[in-house]
Scaffold this active site. Structure first.
Site, PDB file in Angstrom:
ATOM      1  N   GLU A 173       0.833  -1.208   0.000  1.00 43.17           N
ATOM      2  CA  GLU A 173       0.000   0.000   0.000  1.00 43.17           C
ATOM      3  C   GLU A 173       0.868   1.260   0.000  1.00 43.17           C
ATOM      4  OE1 GLU A 173      -2.894  -0.469   3.167  1.00 43.17           O
ATOM      5  OE2 GLU A 173      -4.120  -1.755   1.907  1.00 43.17           O
ATOM      6  N   GLU A 362      -5.157  -8.502  -1.461  1.00 42.84           N
ATOM      7  CA  GLU A 362      -5.848  -8.405  -0.166  1.00 42.84           C
ATOM      8  C   GLU A 362      -7.319  -8.124  -0.422  1.00 42.84           C
ATOM      9  OE1 GLU A 362      -4.480  -5.870   3.004  1.00 42.84           O
ATOM     10  OE2 GLU A 362      -2.390  -6.157   2.439  1.00 42.84           O
TER      11      GLU A 362
HETATM   12  C1  BG6 Z   1      -4.397  -3.431   4.642  1.00 42.83           C
HETATM   13  C2  BG6 Z   1      -3.043  -3.799   5.158  1.00 42.83           C
HETATM   14  O1  BG6 Z   1      -4.521  -2.073   4.677  1.00 42.83           O
HETATM   15  O2  BG6 Z   1      -5.509  -3.812   5.375  1.00 42.83           O
HETATM   16  C3  BG6 Z   1      -3.019  -4.995   6.101  1.00 42.83           C
HETATM   17  O3  BG6 Z   1      -2.141  -4.017   4.092  1.00 42.83           O
HETATM   18  C4  BG6 Z   1      -4.201  -4.892   7.036  1.00 42.83           C
HETATM   19  O4  BG6 Z   1      -1.787  -5.012   6.755  1.00 42.83           O
HETATM   20  C5  BG6 Z   1      -5.478  -4.941   6.229  1.00 42.83           C
HETATM   21  O5  BG6 Z   1      -4.209  -5.847   8.046  1.00 42.83           O
HETATM   22  C6  BG6 Z   1      -6.749  -4.929   7.036  1.00 42.83           C
HETATM   23  O6  BG6 Z   1      -6.734  -3.868   7.928  1.00 42.83           O
HETATM   24  P1  BG6 Z   1      -6.967  -4.096   9.486  1.00 42.83           P
HETATM   25  O7  BG6 Z   1      -6.738  -2.806  10.108  1.00 42.83           O
HETATM   26  O8  BG6 Z   1      -8.359  -4.590   9.615  1.00 42.83           O
HETATM   27  O9  BG6 Z   1      -5.974  -5.127   9.901  1.00 42.83           O
END
Ligand code: BG6
Length: 467
Positions: A173, A362
């Site tokens: 990101e 993701e």
């Molecule tokens: C992304 C990141 O922004 O979102 C991850 O690359 C992160 O590291 C994921 O875990 C989900 O966000 P969160 O805050 O729910 O863990």
């Protein structure tokens, strides 16, 4: 669904070192920027003292339990695991003369284990962390010196793991520095705009140098960028809202534009002028940026809206991404708006713009799971979320978009990046640990475990049409 995903499509999940490994000082590891964020990326920065508590110090103990976890991923049929290397395991201070042998050995073991199960690694060089010493002594990416330190680290890991790792990502990101400069690039949170964009520039140059090094050292590997896909829609068809939407989307697309095309897009000239920013860009930087990525990857959790209406703009200021809630969408317990069709949209949008293969690295639902009276987790809400998103990936492929694969976020419960909660669970595998660190760390298959296995086995044919 009558559609079958292509045989080459990679199926799996994504994790990050600082959210799973624990053992934050084991085998010579140095502290990283994540180690002073015990409340996550949204919380305070806290100096370490003896016996203090940071849930990530143990996380889910992947450092020791990786054979069991990787076996579970294999049982689901994963063909790919996205993971990150903790830079501070390899160079504990970031500027050490020699790499830390024990840190290098650790990832040798991980990649050997993945190979044993025929799971292809997709490796992020820097996922929301860097050696803390670089933040403290250099001001993080604000310093040009960090470019060569990162390049050295990248070259060491390419040399070491190049025979096993054929897919790489540079920065997780990379656009997050716009929203959270410490997490994204080890710079102070109140950094001025000039320094912020200079730091981003250094990171973009370092990313391009890593692309070059990867191509030189591992000719049969591919390397991509990684953006937080913050797609925004106009709140109304008012032309002012359309223009505002274009401007806000360009904030994150700027990164892809540079990493794919090899130079700054023309719209940034006006933006820098308006912000009074003059970047220090050398001839070597200009040449380096020409080393463009082989594919584009992104995270996808939500979409939002943009508007010039001051009333709505005020609402947007309340969240990190400055997005207005879309009245047509529902949200997760953490207020993240759920938009499966938006995934088809962003895939088409990015493919139209870049004409490069795309990788969804993701996507997932953070939710509170409750064990039923038999001690099982029936996470139908997660199944629904993932089904609906994957269905739209299938639609995008049929639209003609080249999609390399899908690694959903957190295939095993892990520590949340934004809030450092264990209770914000994403996994197919439950981990017995709560927000205070209590629990046995025992692993348990959730209902979604069997569901994902079936989806992978059927190459997506078992996905249900969403409505
Ligand atoms: C992304 C990141 O922004 O979102 C991850 O690359 C992160 O590291 C994921 O875990 C989900 O966000 P969160 O805050 O729910 O863990």
């Amino acid at each position: 669904m009558s559609f079958r995903f292509p045989d080459t499509f990679l199926w799996g999940g994504a994790i990050a070192a600082n959210q799973v490994e624990g053992s934050h000082t084991a085998d010579g590891k140095g502290l990283s920027t994540s180690d002073i964020q015990p409340m996550g990326a949204m919380g305070a920065l806290v100096e370490r003292v003896a016996n203090d508590f940071n849930i990530k110090d143990v996380a889910i103990d992947f450092y020791h339990r990786y054979p069991e976890d990787i076996a579970l991923f294999a049982e689901m049929g994963f063909t790919c695991l996205r993971l990150s290397i903790a830079w501070s395991r390899i160079f504990p201070n970031g500027d050490d003369a020699q790499p830390n042998q024990a840190g290098l050995d650790y990832y040798d073991r991980i990649f050997a284990e993945l190979e044993k199960h025929n799971i292809q690694p997709l490796v992020t060089l820097s996922h929301y962390e860097m050696p803390l010493n670089l933040a403290n002594e250099y001001g993080g990416w604000a310093s040009r010196d960090v470019i060569s330190l990162f390049e050295k680290y990248a070259r060491v890991v390419f040399e070491r793991y190049g025979n096993k790792v054929k897919r790489w990502l540079t920065f997780n990101e990379i656009n997050v520095t716009l929203h959270e400069p410490f997490t994204g690039s080890g710079m102070a949170r109140d950094v001025d705009e000039q320094t912020r964009y200079q730091g981003i520039h250094h990171q973009l140059v370092a990313s391009a140098k890593a692309v070059k090094a990867c191509h030189e050292i591992i000719p049969d590997a591919v390397i991509g960028n990684m953006m937080l896909g913050a797609m925004q829609y106009p709140f109304t068809p008012n032309p002012d809202d359309m223009m505002q939407t274009l401007t806000q989307n360009r904030e994150w697309l700027m990164f892809g534009d540079i990493q794919v095309r090899g130079y700054y897009p023309s719209y940034m000239t006006r933006k820098f002028k308006e912000l009074g920013i003059t970047l220090d860009i050398t001839q070597d930087d200009i040449e380096s940026l020409k080393n463009t990525v082989d594919f584009v990857s992104f995270s996808y959790y939500m979409t939002g809206c943009a508007s010039t209406d001051p009333e709505h703009a005020e609402q947007a200021n309340a969240n990190m991404l400055k997005m207005i809630a879309n009245p047509y969408l529902k949200a997760s317990e953490w207020g993240w708006q759920i938009d499966p069709v938006g995934l088809r949209y962003i895939l088409n949008f990015l493919y139209d713009r870049y004409q490069l293969p795309l990788f969804i690295v993701e996507n997932g639902l953070g939710a509170k799971d409750v064990l039923n009276e038999n001690g099982e987790i029936e996470d139908d809400y997660r199944i629904q979320y993932l089904n609906d998103h994957l269905f739209q990936v299938g639609e995008a492929i049929q639209d003609g978009v080249e999609v390399m694969g899908y690694t959903c976020w957190g295939p095993i419960d892990l520590v949340s990046a934004s809030t450092a909660q264990m209770s914000k669970r994403y996994g197919f595998i439950y981990v017995d640990r709560d927000d205070e660190g209590n629990g046995t760390l025992e692993r348990k298959r959730k209902k979604s475990f069997g569901w994902y296995k079936e989806i992978i086995q059927s190459k997506g044919e078992k996905l249900k049409v969403n409505n």
